[in-house]
Design an enzyme around this catalytic site. Structure first.
Site, PDB file in Angstrom:
ATOM      1  CE1 TYR A  13     -17.779   9.785 -16.523  1.00  0.00           C
ATOM      2  CE2 TYR A  13     -16.196  10.095 -14.735  1.00  0.00           C
ATOM      3  CZ  TYR A  13     -17.121   9.302 -15.404  1.00  0.00           C
ATOM      4  OH  TYR A  13     -17.380   8.037 -14.951  1.00  0.00           O
ATOM      5  CE  LYS A  43     -12.632   6.143 -19.405  1.00  0.00           C
ATOM      6  NZ  LYS A  43     -12.458   6.195 -17.955  1.00  0.00           N
ATOM      7  CG  ASP A  52      -9.984  14.680 -16.775  1.00  0.00           C
ATOM      8  OD1 ASP A  52      -9.208  14.024 -17.503  1.00  0.00           O
ATOM      9  OD2 ASP A  52     -11.008  14.196 -16.284  1.00  0.00           O
ATOM     10  NE  ARG A  68      -2.663   0.348   3.485  1.00  0.00           N
ATOM     11  CZ  ARG A  68      -2.048   0.834   4.577  1.00  0.00           C
ATOM     12  NH1 ARG A  68      -1.643   2.097   4.600  1.00  0.00           N
ATOM     13  NH2 ARG A  68      -1.840   0.065   5.629  1.00  0.00           N
TER      14      ARG A  68
END
Length: 384
Positions: free
Chosen positions: A104, A202, A177, A51
């Protein structure tokens, strides 16, 4: 002084030193949760628990920073996990965000409903109207200016340099973004942005087989806050996901070339079709952001939106009639996808200023043969 490497070389080599144990050209996947310590507190390579750090994730983070020309790259389990961590690092109850009125839907949902429930406020505004942006900023309360360009789904182009200047005069963090453009086509940090956000699911991953997100940050203090939350909250990318994303990035530049050329040809085809009302693609000279896109991008991308003269009925029928363009959420993969935003990606913003008209369809243009893609669209388009 070593010559700075060009983008295509960086995409293949940054953070990707060969394995010193075996000489393997591709670094291995460190599929482990924990690491044996040499003695109490004496860590091998600084690794204690995955982590907090993992060599596979760290190699991706080095690569992400290099691609965007930033100091710090951080990899997350999803794009929204990256966004949420950034918001937690900057905001407290009562703070305010200015964002585009066509971001978005998931980003707006996160800001409005998740962070809004703890007292964070937001104002949506047309980012192409610089005066409106200035008016929306509340002195002492606005902490973030959130930019998405090209926007999802209407492909609006925002002037990153001008907006960054407005944000910095107001003393706020400017976030871009960059998912739709990818670092192969646009580098917001070089235009004045403070933070770049990606859904690596993406174009960076590029093969519709991995979920991930990223932040690239230049400010050391902000990066330290985000890194602490990445460890303390745990929204990290898994080793296999990080490795798949690195593999995808190696071909990013050549894929984006094909995405762009295919999308340009398809946009021109659609623009001439009698059933189509409007084509939203910055590569078309009539697009209001065409000239700006030419200035701040090196290509126009693989995303197109179109509206139908026949309204929602025509749009829905089209979405359910294509074959190569598969009806699915997401974007940026090698395969072509069709999406109906009003009931898919942007369903959460129905009834708000961000609502997407029901005659709009979004296309993620893949890298298949463009003649086959056009034939698929032509067969699905209304005849009258």
């Amino acid at each position: 002084m070593a010559k700075k490497k060009n983008f295509d070389t960086v995409a293949i080599h940054a953070g990707q030193a060969f394995d010193p144990t075996t000489g393997a050209v591709i670094p291995p996947i460190y599929q482990t949760s924990t690491y044996v310590q040499e003695s109490i507190g004496n860590l091998r390579g600084g690794y204690e628990y995955s982590r907090g750090g993992n060599p596979t994730r760290n190699s991706l983070e080095t690569l992400l920073a290099a691609l965007e020309g930033g100091k710090h790259g951080l990899s997350f389990a999803s794009g929204l996990a990256a966004e949420d961590t950034l918001l937690r690092a900057i905001l407290k109850p009562g703070d305010h965000i200015v964002l585009g009125n066509d971001v978005y839907g998931g980003t707006h949902r996160l800001i409005e409903r998740v962070h809004g429930s703890s007292g964070v406020r937001n104002t949506t505004v047309d980012l192409s109207d610089l005066r409106a942006v200035e008016k929306a900023i509340i002195a002492g309360e606005t902490k973030i200016l959130w930019i998405e360009t090209p926007s999802n789904p209407l492909m609006k182009i925002s002037d990153i340099a001008e907006l960054a200047d407005i944000g910095h005069r107001a003393g706020i963090v400017v976030v871009v973004d960059n998912t739709f453009a990818s670092p192969a086509l646009q580098n917001p940090l070089s235009l004045g942005a403070d933070v770049v956000v990606h859904s690596t699911t993406k174009y960076l991953g590029g093969h519709s087989d991995v979920l991930g997100g990223a932040l690239i940050i230049n400010d050391d203090e902000l990066a330290e806050k985000v890194t602490f939350l990445q460890f303390a909250v745990g929204p990290v990318s898994a080793p296999l996901d990080a490795w798949l994303t690195v593999r995808g990035i190696k071909t990013l530049s050549v894929r984006m070339d094909r995405h762009c050329s295919n999308a340009q040809a398809i946009a021109e085809f659609l623009d001439a079709h009698a059933a189509v009302e409007t084509v939203y693609y910055p590569g078309l000279p009539a697009h209001p952001g065409h000239e700006l896109a030419k200035q701040q991008m090196s290509g126009f991308g693989g995303m197109i939106a179109l509206s139908f003269k026949g309204g929602a009925k025509a749009a829905r029928k089209f979405c359910e009639s294509t074959h190569l363009f598969q009806l699915a959420e997401s974007l940026g993969g090698v395969e072509s996808l069709v999406n109906y935003p009003a009931e898919m990606t942007h369903a959460s913003v129905r009834g708000t200023e961000l609502e997407v008209a029901d005659n709009i369809v979004r296309l993620s243009v893949g890298i298949e043969d463009v003649a086959d893609l056009i034939a698929d669209l032509e067969a699905a388009l209304p005849r009258k």
